[in-house]
Design an enzyme around this catalytic site. Structure first.
Site, mmCIF file in Angstrom:
data_model
loop_
_atom_site.group_PDB
_atom_site.id
_atom_site.type_symbol
_atom_site.label_atom_id
_atom_site.label_comp_id
_atom_site.label_asym_id
_atom_site.label_seq_id
_atom_site.Cartn_x
_atom_site.Cartn_y
_atom_site.Cartn_z
ATOM 1 N N HIS A 83 42.183 56.872 20.033
ATOM 2 C CA HIS A 83 41.993 56.814 21.502
ATOM 3 C C HIS A 83 41.065 58.118 21.748
ATOM 4 C CE1 HIS A 83 41.885 56.089 25.829
ATOM 5 N NE2 HIS A 83 42.139 57.139 26.009
ATOM 6 N N ASP A 162 50.007 50.010 35.011
ATOM 7 C CA ASP A 162 49.000 51.259 34.748
ATOM 8 C C ASP A 162 47.782 50.579 35.427
ATOM 9 O OD1 ASP A 162 47.583 53.386 33.243
ATOM 10 O OD2 ASP A 162 46.435 51.799 32.422
ATOM 11 N N ARG A 169 44.924 55.885 41.559
ATOM 12 C CA ARG A 169 44.552 57.275 41.224
ATOM 13 C C ARG A 169 43.219 57.737 41.371
ATOM 14 N NH1 ARG A 169 46.572 57.802 35.195
ATOM 15 N NH2 ARG A 169 45.381 59.660 35.411
ATOM 16 N N SER A 184 49.371 56.851 31.106
ATOM 17 C CA SER A 184 48.357 55.806 30.981
ATOM 18 C C SER A 184 47.978 55.516 29.437
ATOM 19 C CB SER A 184 47.174 56.116 31.924
ATOM 20 O OG SER A 184 46.248 54.995 31.922
ATOM 21 N N LYS A 188 49.490 52.125 27.116
ATOM 22 C CA LYS A 188 48.668 51.107 26.722
ATOM 23 C C LYS A 188 48.681 50.990 25.125
ATOM 24 C CE LYS A 188 45.244 52.491 29.384
ATOM 25 N NZ LYS A 188 44.112 52.615 30.263
#
Lengths: 439, 439
Positions: A83, A162, A169, A184, A188
């Site tokens: 990620h 999320d 947010r 978050s 995921k």
């Protein structure tokens, strides 16, 4: 059971929330039982007073439990994902995923779309004619079983908490909480069914984290959270002061990745992608150490196996695999325009955020959630930080299409690019690509 | 014009909001153009990073401009009000308002209802049969012209911004911001058309402000805000560790006030009320100094003029003025029960919050906004802090009515009272009533 305003006050007053309270908040909000206005006040209190390790673990766990976790237990190979916190020209996924898959790693990659100055992996992939990114969990698992690589968008029931929290947010100034970012990402990724995660924390002018302090804090928080979750996590803090690689814009970025997988191009992008892939191999234990991993990664390119994996993935997801060999099958912009150096000297800085915003205004990215993307447009960088240029030398090629107000757009693009490139006489070293590794 | 999430971030990051930004927020929220969830996040950011003097001034001004300011310019006498941050047994308004009116001050008093452990001025007043507290601006002005005293509830268009903001703060843990409290008080008081304000800042176990530090901070902030607003403001920080006066409960509290206006009772409540009234006289320049003011106040009781003002006000507002002479015309509880001392010693503490909560559970106050009030019930305190008692001595009389679950209620009331009274052997001085004066 609880009173939300009392829980808000608790966090506001730096007290810890219990496991039960956290579950009650996350479930209640996801089900629509707790209103946005109370949750946004809580999120702001968390921004100021943060969540401790235990609270963050329970917050993330509660988020995961609001949706489905993809069951990859039928696949015995190591399942490792990467990620990135997002940057301009950041397209390492298209290089490291086929490399890792070629080396025996399963890469179950669920990605998002771009918003603002950074592009989205999914948008880039969708440059390929015919490709599908909405794939059922069942097909996702079977493609992974067969090819070890699949790259899709968020499925409907992947961490519903999320989706709601992120949207809130985004409009309440509470995106920038380290703990909320980590929950978050991890909720995921764990819902994808992974065993381990390599995190690329971008730091610099074009990144979400502007300072090493913030980047380090994010990296440490997510590595610790990973440990608590029984997942192997390693975080690399990497430079995002100038754009990564040469191409910016959806189809253009894919082309650069294909060139790298063919071994034709070696640059900062290829170096970073290979290093991230090597860490995936180590996490997945298909290499004993980073040196072995690096040589396996290099071999996968030389042998052409990584490129084959890329073609397999495109075909498995309904796309035209011939794009890899014939770039004219990808969307192509009608016009190009050279952007030149206004003075002689050494390139001191290429402000990644400015370049990203220029690309967005050209149509390569989204200003709003519902903006349409032009997959063909973008930039090809001809020079990078540290390069010497003469006045009038080409710095970058703008790829653009006709459109309403295109003259205005091009003017504003060039204005931004002027601001982005800083040229001066003093010598400058290219920025160090990998700044720190946290595990 | 502005993006709300950027303004939230600005305050979150300790930057100042401009005058235009503040007006845009307050107007947009009052009109329903900015959603609750963004405003609650901003309020929490203000809780943490506060508003500076300029921002607070502009915030308050913007609030005032969302509604009507009552025009009292036709009245040439000084218009001075008092506001209390709220306490248990706090009923000074019914004493100081008639006193000040008798001494030549116009008292345009707009009050609220009670919620939680503290009673509301309006609820107490409504113990009087026939009295009206919903009065049009026009009638309010004409009663003030004639009698110099009128005590009403919030009119419909009095600071609509405050109504929305207060309701949101109440459920989002953002009530306790000094700046937001001050803007709420001042916006309402200025909209009443006042020239000056005496603020009674309660501090202690039964008050909103638990520490002198917080009380002082609130007092200073509101005095400074008053100066910026060109209003004369003086703040008295006063004790709220034990209930004020002897009676707690709506009709019971009125009776104590009538007794004081008749000169029959002298206690902490009468002392504080007279002192607050004296400060009103000084602010309104009907007395040159506090000494002269004090003697004018005393005279207004001795001469019976203050009591006459009270009767005038009740009659002008449609109430039965005979209640002042005949207390049986007020709601009376069917039963009384004595609460006795469990041990011999000196009363160290009478926790005002516990007593207030006990009174609420008896029906004297509201647990929820829509709870119904029993005007007759409450307590009469027979002993106060510093008093010496023997085991079995009566400490307090509970006035109660029959009702469902009355046995349970009485048990819980006595349980709370047991906790409220601390009796020990060591000598103790009664708390100092007026702790500090800030102007």
């Amino acid at each position: 059971m609880y009173r939300m305003y009392e829980l808000i006050k608790k966090k506001r007053d730096k007290k810890e929330l219990t496991s039960e309270e956290i579950k009650w908040i996350i479930n209640g909000y996801t089900k629509g039982e707790i209103p946005d206005y109370q949750v946004s006040a809580l999120l702001m209190a968390i921004y100021f007073n943060s969540l401790n390790d235990r609270e963050l673990y329970e917050w993330t766990n509660a988020m995961i439990k609001t949706g489905d976790v993809i069951d990859l237990s039928s696949i015995k190979l190591p399942k490792i994902d990467k990620h990135s916190t997002g940057g301009v020209g950041d397209k390492t996924s298209f290089i490291l995923a086929p490399i890792a898959a070629a080396c025996g790693i399963v890469v179950p990659m669920v990605s998002g779309r771009g918003l603002g100055h950074t592009g989205g992996t999914l948008d880039k992939l969708e440059s390929i004619p015919g490709i599908k990114t909405e794939i059922s969990n069942k097909d996702f698992v079977s493609i992974l079983q067969k090819h070890r690589i699949c790259l899709i968008g968020q499925t409907k029931n992947l961490v519903p908490a999320d989706k709601k929290l992120y949207a809130l947010r985004d409009v309440t100034g509470t995106v920038e909480s380290i703990q909320l970012i980590c929950s978050s990402i991890m909720s995921k990724k764990i819902s994808e069914g992974i065993d381990g995660l390599v995190l690329d924390v971008k730091v610099g002018l074009g990144a979400f984290m502007k300072t090493m302090k913030d980047a380090r804090s994010l990296a440490l928080t997510i590595v610790n959270l990973g440990k608590k979750m029984n997942k192997k996590v390693v975080a690399l803090i990497t430079d995002m002061n100038q754009p990564l690689g040469q191409n910016i814009g959806n189809a253009l970025e894919l082309i650069e990745c294909f060139d790298i997988l063919k071994g034709k191009v070696v640059n900062d992008l290829s170096n970073l992608s290979c290093e991230l892939a090597a860490h995936m191999l180590v996490l997945g234990k298909v290499a004993d150490n980073i040196q072995t991993a690096r040589s396996k990664v290099a071999n996968s390119i030389v042998s052409g196996e990584a490129l084959i994996k890329m073609k397999e993935m495109i075909e498995a997801q309904g796309g035209d695999p011939c794009v890899v060999d014939d770039y004219t099958r990808l969307p192509q912009a009608k016009h190009t325009k050279i952007f030149i150096a206004k003075q002689k000297g050494i390139i001191q800085e290429i402000n990644a955020e400015e370049v990203g915003l220029a690309a967005m205004s050209l149509g390569a990215g989204r200003e709003k959630v519902d903006s349409k993307i032009d997959h063909a447009v973008g930039f090809v960088l001809l020079k990078k930080v540290g390069d010497r240029v003469n006045k009038g030398d080409p710095l970058l090629v703008i790829h653009y299409n006709d459109g309403e107000r295109i003259k205005e757009v091009l003017e504003s693009v060039q204005f931004r690019l002027d601001r982005a490139f800083k040229i001066d006489k003093k010598p400058v070293r290219p920025p160090k690509l990998i700044k720190e590794i946290i595990r």
